[in-house]
Design an enzyme around this catalytic site. Structure first.
Site, PDB file in Angstrom:
ATOM      1  N   GLU A   1      45.674  44.540  28.967  1.00 43.80           N
ATOM      2  CA  GLU A   1      44.469  45.194  28.473  1.00 43.80           C
ATOM      3  C   GLU A   1      44.747  45.919  27.161  1.00 43.80           C
ATOM      4  O   GLU A   1      45.819  46.500  26.997  1.00 43.80           O
ATOM      5  CB  GLU A   1      43.953  46.200  29.520  1.00 43.80           C
ATOM      6  CG  GLU A   1      43.568  45.548  30.833  1.00 43.80           C
ATOM      7  CD  GLU A   1      43.023  46.540  31.863  1.00 43.80           C
ATOM      8  OE1 GLU A   1      42.875  47.747  31.545  1.00 43.80           O
ATOM      9  OE2 GLU A   1      42.734  46.098  32.986  1.00 43.80           O
TER      10      GLU A   1
ATOM     11  N   GLU B   1      35.129  42.104  29.362  1.00 42.73           N
ATOM     12  CA  GLU B   1      34.536  42.620  30.601  1.00 42.73           C
ATOM     13  C   GLU B   1      33.410  43.597  30.302  1.00 42.73           C
ATOM     14  O   GLU B   1      33.584  44.559  29.548  1.00 42.73           O
ATOM     15  CB  GLU B   1      35.635  43.293  31.453  1.00 42.73           C
ATOM     16  CG  GLU B   1      35.106  43.824  32.768  1.00 42.73           C
ATOM     17  CD  GLU B   1      36.206  44.152  33.782  1.00 42.73           C
ATOM     18  OE1 GLU B   1      37.392  43.851  33.544  1.00 42.73           O
ATOM     19  OE2 GLU B   1      35.852  44.723  34.833  1.00 42.73           O
TER      20      GLU B   1
HETATM   21  O1  KIV Z   1      42.086  42.257  37.569  1.00 41.79           O
HETATM   22  C1  KIV Z   1      41.126  41.487  37.451  1.00 41.79           C
HETATM   23  O2  KIV Z   1      40.629  40.910  38.432  1.00 41.79           O
HETATM   24  C2  KIV Z   1      40.588  41.267  36.115  1.00 41.79           C
HETATM   25  C3  KIV Z   1      39.285  40.555  36.020  1.00 41.79           C
HETATM   26  C4  KIV Z   1      38.178  41.429  36.429  1.00 41.79           C
HETATM   27  C5  KIV Z   1      39.077  39.958  34.688  1.00 41.79           C
HETATM   28  O3  KIV Z   1      41.164  41.677  35.172  1.00 41.79           O
END
Ligand code: KIV
Length: 273
Positions: free
Chosen positions: A124, A191
């Site tokens: 991220e 997201e």
């Molecule tokens: O951890 C996860 O499931 C994610 C998705 C929501 C993209 O990062």
């Protein structure tokens, strides 16, 4: 003489995902965290399986993604990789295992790739993680970015609401997306951001952009498996389409089992040795 040829399943690669974007074919991505479900998901034809740190929520019952450890992610990823024949398996680097330094990010990625056999990692953030992205890529590990609502920063955001509605945040997101592409990321997850912004990012980037709560004008979609199968009940964001009511199906089956055991109708004559 009969020759039994093993049926070859062609693996999805990051290059194939790029080709899918180039020819306008949408990419279907779903999370999985264990062997049994990953086997079903893979055989059903999903392109990308994400071993997401959402395992922290849906598998471990934590309120956020923050508590899950690298060892736990590797355990989930290893189970998934054992089951998968076709899909590309991407694994989240969990909170606290890449923010410290690019060296730490590289070590975490190498552990994930070496110990689980996964095909790529996801992390991220934008410019803040640039050095880590470059360092991981330099070791030959494919990296997927993740912008918009980044759940590892939930205590900074304070809420799980839609991100980048304001111009300043939208501009930064677009800049970060371009930076991640320049660094060499093979794809990007967006997201919970406005559909128009996600569409703009997907249009301006050459690499595939996968959305969750980011509207239809992106190159693919990702959902958390337990949510789309209706196993989780309380989580009801607007973007979530439920494709089954497994909670209902499982509850019904278990109710019937309990009933049969209590009524002494299970096991019957044929079910004993
Ligand atoms: O951890 C996860 O499931 C994610 C998705 C929501 C993209 O990062």
């Amino acid at each position: 003489m009969s020759v039994h040829k093993k049926q070859e399943v062609k693996r999805i690669t990051t290059h194939q995902l790029q080709e899918m974007k180039n020819r306008g074919e949408k990419i279907a991505m779903l999370t999985a965290y264990d062997f049994s479900m990953a086997k079903i998901v893979d055989a059903a034809g999903i392109d990308v399986i994400l071993v997401g740190d959402s395992a922290s929520n849906v598998m471990a019952g934590n309120e956020t993604t923050l508590p899950i450890t690298l060892d736990q992610m590797i355990y989930h990823a290893t189970s998934v990789v054992r089951a998968v024949k076709r899909a590309l398996v991407v694994v989240d680097i969990p909170f606290g295992y890449y923010q410290g330094s690019s060296g730490e990010a590289l070590r975490s990625s190498i552990r994930i790739m070496k110990e689980s056999g996964a095909h790529a990692v996801k992390m991220e953030g934008g410019s803040e993680v640039k050095d880590s992205v470059l360092r991981i890529l330099s070791a030959g590990v494919p990296v997927m970015g993740h912008l918009g609502l980044t759940p590892q920063s939930i205590y900074k955001f304070g809420t799980y609401t839609v991100r980048a509605r304001e111009k300043e945040e939208a501009d930064k997101l677009l800049e970060d997306a371009k930076l991640l592409e320049q660094c060499g990321c093979f794809g990007l997850v967006l997201e919970k951001i406005p559909a128009s912004l996600a569409g703009k990012v997907a249009k301006e980037l050459k690499i595939p952009v996968i959305g969750i709560g980011a509207g239809p004008e992106v190159d693919g979609q990702v959902l958390v498996m337990q949510d789309m199968l209706g196993i989780t009940q309380e989580f009801k964001p607007r973007f979530l389409r439920r494709y089954a009511d497994l909670n209902g199906v499982i509850t019904g089956a278990i109710n019937k089992y309990v009933e049969d055991v209590k009524a002494k109708s299970f096991p019957n004559e044929e079910e004993k040795y």
